[in-house]
Motif scaffolding. Sequence first.
Motif, PDB file in Angstrom:
ATOM      1  N   ALA A 103      24.293  77.805 -85.364  1.00  0.00           N
ATOM      2  CA  ALA A 103      23.469  76.908 -84.320  1.00  0.00           C
ATOM      3  C   ALA A 103      22.395  76.265 -84.840  1.00  0.00           C
ATOM      4  CB  ALA A 103      22.857  77.880 -83.248  1.00  0.00           C
ATOM      5  N   LYS A 104      21.995  74.835 -84.740  1.00  0.00           N
ATOM      6  CA  LYS A 104      20.961  74.195 -85.175  1.00  0.00           C
ATOM      7  C   LYS A 104      19.951  74.108 -83.868  1.00  0.00           C
ATOM      8  CE  LYS A 104      20.552  69.623 -85.814  1.00  0.00           C
ATOM      9  NZ  LYS A 104      20.501  68.246 -86.121  1.00  0.00           N
ATOM     10  N   VAL A 105      18.832  74.588 -84.198  1.00  0.00           N
ATOM     11  CA  VAL A 105      18.179  74.808 -83.048  1.00  0.00           C
ATOM     12  C   VAL A 105      16.861  74.100 -83.057  1.00  0.00           C
ATOM     13  CG1 VAL A 105      16.479  76.557 -81.536  1.00  0.00           C
ATOM     14  CG2 VAL A 105      18.549  77.327 -82.723  1.00  0.00           C
ATOM     15  N   LYS A 106      16.582  73.101 -82.224  1.00  0.00           N
ATOM     16  CA  LYS A 106      15.344  72.226 -82.196  1.00  0.00           C
ATOM     17  C   LYS A 106      14.251  73.106 -82.070  1.00  0.00           C
ATOM     18  CE  LYS A 106      17.446  68.057 -82.727  1.00  0.00           C
ATOM     19  NZ  LYS A 106      16.933  67.150 -83.649  1.00  0.00           N
ATOM     20  N   VAL A 107      13.149  72.752 -82.655  1.00  0.00           N
ATOM     21  CA  VAL A 107      11.632  73.211 -82.760  1.00  0.00           C
ATOM     22  C   VAL A 107      10.930  72.176 -82.883  1.00  0.00           C
ATOM     23  CG1 VAL A 107      12.500  75.464 -83.387  1.00  0.00           C
ATOM     24  CG2 VAL A 107      12.090  73.808 -85.125  1.00  0.00           C
ATOM     25  N   ALA A 108       9.262  72.576 -82.392  1.00  0.00           N
ATOM     26  CA  ALA A 108       8.568  71.441 -82.602  1.00  0.00           C
ATOM     27  C   ALA A 108       8.440  70.293 -81.546  1.00  0.00           C
ATOM     28  CB  ALA A 108       8.335  71.009 -84.056  1.00  0.00           C
ATOM     29  N   GLU A 109       9.214  70.851 -80.340  1.00  0.00           N
ATOM     30  CA  GLU A 109       9.209  69.705 -79.435  1.00  0.00           C
ATOM     31  C   GLU A 109       7.851  69.387 -78.905  1.00  0.00           C
ATOM     32  OE1 GLU A 109      11.863  67.173 -77.149  1.00  0.00           O
ATOM     33  OE2 GLU A 109      12.111  68.402 -79.084  1.00  0.00           O
ATOM     34  N   PRO A 110       7.622  68.090 -78.748  1.00  0.00           N
ATOM     35  CA  PRO A 110       6.337  67.697 -77.971  1.00  0.00           C
ATOM     36  C   PRO A 110       6.206  68.402 -76.586  1.00  0.00           C
ATOM     37  CG  PRO A 110       7.349  65.849 -78.832  1.00  0.00           C
ATOM     38  CD  PRO A 110       8.254  66.946 -79.033  1.00  0.00           C
ATOM     39  N   GLY A 111       5.065  68.980 -76.311  1.00  0.00           N
ATOM     40  CA  GLY A 111       4.836  69.654 -75.029  1.00  0.00           C
ATOM     41  C   GLY A 111       5.268  71.140 -75.142  1.00  0.00           C
ATOM     42  N   GLY A 112       5.816  71.529 -76.151  1.00  0.00           N
ATOM     43  CA  GLY A 112       6.219  73.141 -76.502  1.00  0.00           C
ATOM     44  C   GLY A 112       5.374  73.745 -77.324  1.00  0.00           C
ATOM     45  N   THR A 113       5.291  74.889 -77.328  1.00  0.00           N
ATOM     46  CA  THR A 113       4.584  75.748 -78.157  1.00  0.00           C
ATOM     47  C   THR A 113       5.322  76.595 -79.235  1.00  0.00           C
ATOM     48  OG1 THR A 113       4.925  77.654 -76.719  1.00  0.00           O
ATOM     49  CG2 THR A 113       3.086  76.093 -76.142  1.00  0.00           C
ATOM     50  N   ALA A 114       4.648  77.158 -80.079  1.00  0.00           N
ATOM     51  CA  ALA A 114       5.280  77.863 -81.134  1.00  0.00           C
ATOM     52  C   ALA A 114       5.766  78.923 -80.759  1.00  0.00           C
ATOM     53  CB  ALA A 114       4.219  78.434 -82.189  1.00  0.00           C
ATOM     54  N   ASP A 115       5.231  79.639 -79.592  1.00  0.00           N
ATOM     55  CA  ASP A 115       5.987  80.958 -78.874  1.00  0.00           C
ATOM     56  C   ASP A 115       7.031  80.513 -78.243  1.00  0.00           C
ATOM     57  OD1 ASP A 115       3.695  82.361 -79.459  1.00  0.00           O
ATOM     58  OD2 ASP A 115       2.759  82.538 -77.704  1.00  0.00           O
ATOM     59  N   ASP A 116       7.222  79.263 -77.526  1.00  0.00           N
ATOM     60  CA  ASP A 116       8.297  78.826 -77.070  1.00  0.00           C
ATOM     61  C   ASP A 116       9.686  78.638 -78.381  1.00  0.00           C
ATOM     62  OD1 ASP A 116       7.263  78.369 -74.613  1.00  0.00           O
ATOM     63  OD2 ASP A 116       6.993  76.238 -75.025  1.00  0.00           O
ATOM     64  N   ASP A 117       9.432  78.436 -79.467  1.00  0.00           N
ATOM     65  CA  ASP A 117      10.199  78.203 -80.397  1.00  0.00           C
ATOM     66  C   ASP A 117      10.545  79.630 -80.819  1.00  0.00           C
ATOM     67  OD1 ASP A 117       9.845  75.309 -80.515  1.00  0.00           O
ATOM     68  OD2 ASP A 117       8.126  75.313 -82.154  1.00  0.00           O
ATOM     69  N   VAL A 118       9.798  80.608 -80.823  1.00  0.00           N
ATOM     70  CA  VAL A 118      10.211  81.919 -81.355  1.00  0.00           C
ATOM     71  C   VAL A 118      11.189  82.606 -80.367  1.00  0.00           C
ATOM     72  CG1 VAL A 118       9.518  84.319 -81.575  1.00  0.00           C
ATOM     73  CG2 VAL A 118       8.052  82.433 -82.731  1.00  0.00           C
ATOM     74  N   ASP A 119      10.896  82.262 -78.953  1.00  0.00           N
ATOM     75  CA  ASP A 119      11.483  82.744 -77.946  1.00  0.00           C
ATOM     76  C   ASP A 119      13.088  82.113 -77.863  1.00  0.00           C
ATOM     77  OD1 ASP A 119       9.317  84.286 -76.932  1.00  0.00           O
ATOM     78  OD2 ASP A 119       8.928  83.144 -75.403  1.00  0.00           O
ATOM     79  N   ARG A 120      13.277  80.898 -78.036  1.00  0.00           N
ATOM     80  CA  ARG A 120      14.300  80.194 -78.240  1.00  0.00           C
ATOM     81  C   ARG A 120      15.115  80.840 -79.413  1.00  0.00           C
ATOM     82  NH1 ARG A 120      12.506  75.335 -79.202  1.00  0.00           N
ATOM     83  NH2 ARG A 120      11.697  75.222 -77.079  1.00  0.00           N
ATOM     84  N   VAL A 121      14.794  80.904 -80.529  1.00  0.00           N
ATOM     85  CA  VAL A 121      15.447  81.386 -81.639  1.00  0.00           C
ATOM     86  C   VAL A 121      15.714  82.748 -81.537  1.00  0.00           C
ATOM     87  CG1 VAL A 121      15.333  81.505 -84.195  1.00  0.00           C
ATOM     88  CG2 VAL A 121      14.392  79.532 -83.167  1.00  0.00           C
ATOM     89  N   ARG A 122      14.891  83.640 -80.943  1.00  0.00           N
ATOM     90  CA  ARG A 122      15.184  84.847 -80.553  1.00  0.00           C
ATOM     91  C   ARG A 122      16.615  85.040 -79.952  1.00  0.00           C
ATOM     92  NH1 ARG A 122      10.791  86.430 -79.151  1.00  0.00           N
ATOM     93  NH2 ARG A 122      10.069  87.679 -80.918  1.00  0.00           N
ATOM     94  N   ALA A 123      16.397  83.989 -78.700  1.00  0.00           N
ATOM     95  CA  ALA A 123      17.743  84.029 -77.700  1.00  0.00           C
ATOM     96  C   ALA A 123      19.169  83.618 -78.653  1.00  0.00           C
ATOM     97  CB  ALA A 123      17.356  83.222 -76.646  1.00  0.00           C
TER      98      ALA A 123
END
Length: 323
Positions: A103-123
């Motif tokens: 899976a390629k996971v998009k991170v650093a999206e405008p309007g998102g947070t570092a915590d959002d990225d961690v939660d997404r990758v964890r999922a």
Amino acid sequence: MAAPADLLDSLHVVDLPMRRRFRGLDRREAALVRGPEGWAEFSPFPEYDDAESARWLAAAIEFGWSAPPTPRRDVIPVNATVPAVPADDVAAVLALYPGCRTAKVKVAEPGGTADDDVDRVRAVRATLGPEGRIRLDANGRWSVDEAERAVHRLAEFDLEYLEQPCESVEELVELNRRIRYLDVPVALDEAVRKADDPAAAARAGAGGVVILKAAPLGGIRPALAVAAATGLPAVVSSALDTSVGLAMGAALAAALPELPYDCGLGTGSLLAADVATDPLVPVDGVVRVGRVEPDPALLERWAAPPERAAWWRDRITRCAALL
């Protein structure tokens, strides 16, 4: 080379709905043309200027007007692409990619947070299990410090590589220096396809993997030349193409001497409609190699409004003049 009239005579512009918002888009427009060798796609994003878009047109002409290199394989293993969705939506997104174990996971999206990225990758890790592979794509939006902090937070999820974590070559070189001990390679995307010298970033030590996209690099053969010039293991990816454009990416992946990574050619699953009755989407984790023939009924069903078709005709004419 095809003349502008050859391109415009066969032109079909389509406007396709998407399953998930991706890259800020809810719909995807593409211009399809037919050459002597088959159908090809011209679909640079609307914000790209004519100089950059002309390379996409060169790629479409190469694919439609000349035969691709001899394939070395007839199927291409592909990755799932996870947009910047909430963690609760990850399982539903991954279900669109049957059999894919990367899976390629998009991170650093405008309007998102570092915590959002961690939660997404964890999922993603929870859904794929311990054997799945996870790669991140920041589209150059992190500073070096932000990237370093993010890697430290996300390293526990066993990352395959980081795609374009920072924008500039200098930043990527510095980040590589800082995180070398973590053994997480940096993959070069924009630093290659948007550069006047695509191999410069590799020579500078900015990354250990190269992302190849046939359309932005001017076609299959120019992309193969970039792979050879960098000397890095390659991943072939797409730019949210229809099945016609994905077929060009599959032809590129099929022509590479080695293909050590799953490729980003499964993005047809993000489209809610396509131009082919048998769209090029992952089956058992792979996509097939071969040309795609659009269905005339689907070309009509998803035809863009006349004003948008005229916009694409003008764009093709301007870009053709630059070739």
